[in-house]
Design a protein around this motif. Sequence first.
Motif, mmCIF file in Angstrom:
data_model
loop_
_atom_site.group_PDB
_atom_site.id
_atom_site.type_symbol
_atom_site.label_atom_id
_atom_site.label_comp_id
_atom_site.label_asym_id
_atom_site.label_seq_id
_atom_site.Cartn_x
_atom_site.Cartn_y
_atom_site.Cartn_z
ATOM 1 N N ASN A 114 0.858 -1.186 0.000
ATOM 2 C CA ASN A 114 0.000 0.000 0.000
ATOM 3 C C ASN A 114 0.887 1.227 0.000
ATOM 4 O O ASN A 114 1.919 1.253 0.670
ATOM 5 N N HIS A 116 0.769 5.425 0.542
ATOM 6 C CA HIS A 116 -0.025 6.546 1.035
ATOM 7 C C HIS A 116 0.886 7.767 1.174
ATOM 8 O O HIS A 116 1.965 7.678 1.741
ATOM 9 N N ASP A 118 0.913 11.489 2.830
ATOM 10 C CA ASP A 118 0.150 12.286 3.798
ATOM 11 C C ASP A 118 0.176 13.771 3.450
ATOM 12 O O ASP A 118 0.794 14.189 2.469
ATOM 13 N N CYS A 123 5.646 9.973 1.998
ATOM 14 C CA CYS A 123 5.062 8.752 1.457
ATOM 15 C C CYS A 123 5.383 7.593 2.393
ATOM 16 O O CYS A 123 6.522 7.445 2.847
ATOM 17 N N ASP A 141 7.106 -0.546 7.191
ATOM 18 C CA ASP A 141 6.826 0.741 6.558
ATOM 19 C C ASP A 141 8.123 1.351 6.060
ATOM 20 O O ASP A 141 9.112 1.408 6.800
#
Length: 171
Positions: A114, A116, A118, A123, A141
Amino acid sequence: MPRTPAYTLTLIKKGIDAKDPAAVFKQVNIDAIVDNAVDRELKDSKAANDPLARSLVKLLKPVAKSALKELAVQEITGQDSTPDPTITDGAVSALQDLTASYKDQDKLKVKDLNIHVDKDNICTYTVSLENPKTGQSTKIDLLARQLDDGTWEIYDIPNITNIRDIKIDSN
């Protein structure tokens, strides 16, 4: 699409496929990753307030960075790199031991990814890893910031120690 976090992953893969460490290092900042990981581990340890420990960490960071870069070059190129004269064989050996579980990435499978970005333009690539033999899985992450050319640079892996949670069968 150029300039997206997904495109940056394509650039990293192209660098690996081309056996081009410089291309990979443009998108993966090993120095920052080591700095962040060591600082986080020190902060969370009992030695956080020990001036001697903090001084030793300052001395050891450059060795760790250099050794990790050398190991990455070896992994990307598939061959031994020219040894860096500023690091000792002992340092390389120690880092090889520390990264042994990470080097068995061929035994781990990416189950999910995934991406993302913000509101602060940071990222987060969240990667779900699984050991297909044991069914164990974890998430890591990868944090990235946008560079001036529009691509993204991975600079931190705040939960990299999660990989230790997966038992890797070396058989």
